[in-house]
Design a protein around this motif. Structure first.
Motif, PDB file in Angstrom:
ATOM      1  N   GLU A 257       0.837  -1.203   0.000  1.00  0.00           N
ATOM      2  CA  GLU A 257       0.000   0.000   0.000  1.00  0.00           C
ATOM      3  C   GLU A 257       0.870   1.252   0.000  1.00  0.00           C
ATOM      4  O   GLU A 257       0.588   2.235  -0.691  1.00  0.00           O
ATOM      5  CB  GLU A 257      -0.909  -0.004   1.229  1.00  0.00           C
ATOM      6  CG  GLU A 257      -1.878   1.155   1.270  1.00  0.00           C
ATOM      7  CD  GLU A 257      -2.814   1.068   2.464  1.00  0.00           C
ATOM      8  OE1 GLU A 257      -3.457   2.094   2.784  1.00  0.00           O
ATOM      9  OE2 GLU A 257      -2.901  -0.010   3.077  1.00  0.00           O
ATOM     10  N   GLY A 258       1.942   1.185   0.784  1.00  0.00           N
ATOM     11  CA  GLY A 258       2.859   2.318   0.825  1.00  0.00           C
ATOM     12  C   GLY A 258       3.524   2.564  -0.515  1.00  0.00           C
ATOM     13  O   GLY A 258       3.670   3.710  -0.957  1.00  0.00           O
ATOM     14  N   ARG A 259       3.931   1.452  -1.185  1.00  0.00           N
ATOM     15  CA  ARG A 259       4.551   1.600  -2.501  1.00  0.00           C
ATOM     16  C   ARG A 259       3.572   2.194  -3.504  1.00  0.00           C
ATOM     17  O   ARG A 259       3.920   3.041  -4.323  1.00  0.00           O
ATOM     18  CB  ARG A 259       5.076   0.247  -2.985  1.00  0.00           C
ATOM     19  CG  ARG A 259       6.351  -0.213  -2.276  1.00  0.00           C
ATOM     20  CD  ARG A 259       6.999  -1.367  -3.013  1.00  0.00           C
ATOM     21  NE  ARG A 259       6.186  -2.561  -2.942  1.00  0.00           N
ATOM     22  CZ  ARG A 259       6.306  -3.500  -2.004  1.00  0.00           C
ATOM     23  NH1 ARG A 259       7.225  -3.347  -1.049  1.00  0.00           N
ATOM     24  NH2 ARG A 259       5.538  -4.568  -2.005  1.00  0.00           N
ATOM     25  N   ALA A 260       2.302   1.702  -3.459  1.00  0.00           N
ATOM     26  CA  ALA A 260       1.278   2.216  -4.376  1.00  0.00           C
ATOM     27  C   ALA A 260       1.042   3.705  -4.130  1.00  0.00           C
ATOM     28  O   ALA A 260       0.950   4.500  -5.076  1.00  0.00           O
ATOM     29  CB  ALA A 260      -0.019   1.434  -4.186  1.00  0.00           C
ATOM     30  N   GLU A 261       0.935   4.074  -2.853  1.00  0.00           N
ATOM     31  CA  GLU A 261       0.742   5.486  -2.535  1.00  0.00           C
ATOM     32  C   GLU A 261       1.926   6.316  -2.986  1.00  0.00           C
ATOM     33  O   GLU A 261       1.789   7.433  -3.485  1.00  0.00           O
ATOM     34  CB  GLU A 261       0.517   5.651  -1.037  1.00  0.00           C
ATOM     35  CG  GLU A 261      -0.820   5.106  -0.545  1.00  0.00           C
ATOM     36  CD  GLU A 261      -0.982   5.254   0.961  1.00  0.00           C
ATOM     37  OE1 GLU A 261      -0.013   5.691   1.611  1.00  0.00           O
ATOM     38  OE2 GLU A 261      -2.063   4.924   1.472  1.00  0.00           O
ATOM     39  N   GLY A 262       3.117   5.728  -2.812  1.00  0.00           N
ATOM     40  CA  GLY A 262       4.331   6.443  -3.226  1.00  0.00           C
ATOM     41  C   GLY A 262       4.359   6.674  -4.729  1.00  0.00           C
ATOM     42  O   GLY A 262       4.726   7.751  -5.203  1.00  0.00           O
ATOM     43  N   ARG A 263       3.966   5.625  -5.482  1.00  0.00           N
ATOM     44  CA  ARG A 263       3.940   5.772  -6.933  1.00  0.00           C
ATOM     45  C   ARG A 263       2.934   6.852  -7.355  1.00  0.00           C
ATOM     46  O   ARG A 263       3.191   7.675  -8.230  1.00  0.00           O
ATOM     47  CB  ARG A 263       3.592   4.438  -7.592  1.00  0.00           C
ATOM     48  CG  ARG A 263       4.743   3.432  -7.593  1.00  0.00           C
ATOM     49  CD  ARG A 263       4.472   2.313  -8.568  1.00  0.00           C
ATOM     50  NE  ARG A 263       3.294   1.543  -8.179  1.00  0.00           N
ATOM     51  CZ  ARG A 263       3.318   0.492  -7.371  1.00  0.00           C
ATOM     52  NH1 ARG A 263       4.476   0.104  -6.844  1.00  0.00           N
ATOM     53  NH2 ARG A 263       2.214  -0.166  -7.079  1.00  0.00           N
ATOM     54  N   ALA A 264       1.738   6.796  -6.728  1.00  0.00           N
ATOM     55  CA  ALA A 264       0.703   7.788  -7.062  1.00  0.00           C
ATOM     56  C   ALA A 264       1.179   9.196  -6.752  1.00  0.00           C
ATOM     57  O   ALA A 264       0.991  10.131  -7.544  1.00  0.00           O
ATOM     58  CB  ALA A 264      -0.586   7.478  -6.290  1.00  0.00           C
TER      59      ALA A 264
END
Length: 314
Positions: A257-264
């Motif tokens: 989730e953190g990686r996804a948020e970071g990408r966004a």
């Protein structure tokens, strides 16, 4: 009959616990080792629960207890607990309080003259929300919070943390109490007799716990108790592994989730930077065109997609 590859019964089982602590001479020896630093010498014990059945009468109980009165006046609770329990300290206090309450039960003229109650709790886990002890034996009494003055000598609790006891070699043992803790923790895995088993009370202890000394009936009872103990350990390990897996999944989901948020966030920041760069380029072009003096501000605004005001301020 199951083949057992050890020389002695396991004192961590219900049967082993009761066989040893149900023997008066061995119980007195253990208590005197525990109270040695206090100068207390116990000479006699009387069992309060003669059958020594645990309060939890489930055949696969995870704790066993012995209640006794020493020298005719002091109550002692001895309990072994294997599985961590969030309210274990509170339950220990409840047992102690119940023993105190029973001193006045049925006595019409009783005037609260108490005799001491001691709780001895042998645990195969660390107490929750307590700083990990440096020593395996911890004592708790009621004290004045500021002066440390003992409020009463009628109430004392001992916790013997088997996990904290790290000594694995007989040569490391410095006292009879350490020999007792070492024996309680390790006897069930011994294939040969330790040196301490050759003399004194420890000769008595190891002789009483020797598998070869059991009758056929006693051995059958012990093997059933051992199976229950092993089942408990398996359940405990399964629960531990399940919790570990749940934590791992939660951690991985959190990282994903953190990686996804970071990408966004990265994409959004990139777009914002690109738009800002394009806008700055338009302002720069507007300034250059204005410098040439060949076009009006309105014509420059129309050509670059800017407002008249933006061109005027460029």
């Amino acid at each position: 009959m199951t083949a057992l590859n050890t020389k002695y019964i396991d004192l961590l089982t219900d049967y082993g616990f009761k066989r040893v602590f149900g023997n008066k001479a061995l119980l007195i020896a253990f208590l005197n080792a525990l109270f040695e630093d206090e100068g207390k010498v116990i000479k006699s014990v009387t069992y309060i629960n003669k059958e020594m059945t645990p309060i939890n009468r489930d055949d696969r109980t995870i704790f066993y207890d012995v209640l006794c009165k020493v020298d005719g006046q002091e109550d002692i609770i001895i309990e072994m607990q294997h599985k961590p329990q969030d309210t274990f300290r509170e339950r220990s206090l409840y047992y102690m309080s119940r023993a105190i309450d029973e001193q006045g039960a049925g006595k019409k003229k009783w005037k609260y003259k108490l005799h001491p109650v001691y709780g001895i709790f042998i645990t195969n886990f660390h107490l929750k929300d307590v700083q990990l002890p440096e020593e395996p034996v911890s004592q708790y009494v009621i004290k004045n919070a500021k002066t440390n003055e003992v409020f009463t000598d009628k109430f004392k609790m001992f916790f013997i943390d088997l996990l904290t006891f790290k000594k694995t070699d007989e040569d490391e043992l410095n006292s009879d109490l350490e020999k007792w803790i070492y024996s309680i923790k390790n006897m069930g895995n011994m294939t040969t007799a330790p040196r301490m088993a050759s003399t004194g009370v420890f000769h008595h202890l190891y002789s009483e716990a020797e598998l070869a000394a059991l009758s056929k009936r006693e051995r059958n009872i012990y093997e059933r108790s051992l199976r229950n103990y092993r089942d408990m350990l398996a359940d405990k390990e399964t629960t531990k592994n399940m919790l570990a897996r749940e934590k791992k999944v939660a951690r991985e989901e959190g990282l994903a989730e953190g990686r996804a948020e970071g990408r966004a966030e990265g994409i959004a920041e990139g777009r914002a930077e690109a738009l800002a760069d394009a806008y700055n380029e338009k302002l720069s072009s507007a300034r250059n065109l204005k410098a040439l003096g060949t076009l009006s501000d309105a014509q420059i605004a129309a050509a670059l997609g800017l407002t008249d005001q933006e061109v005027a301020l460029a």
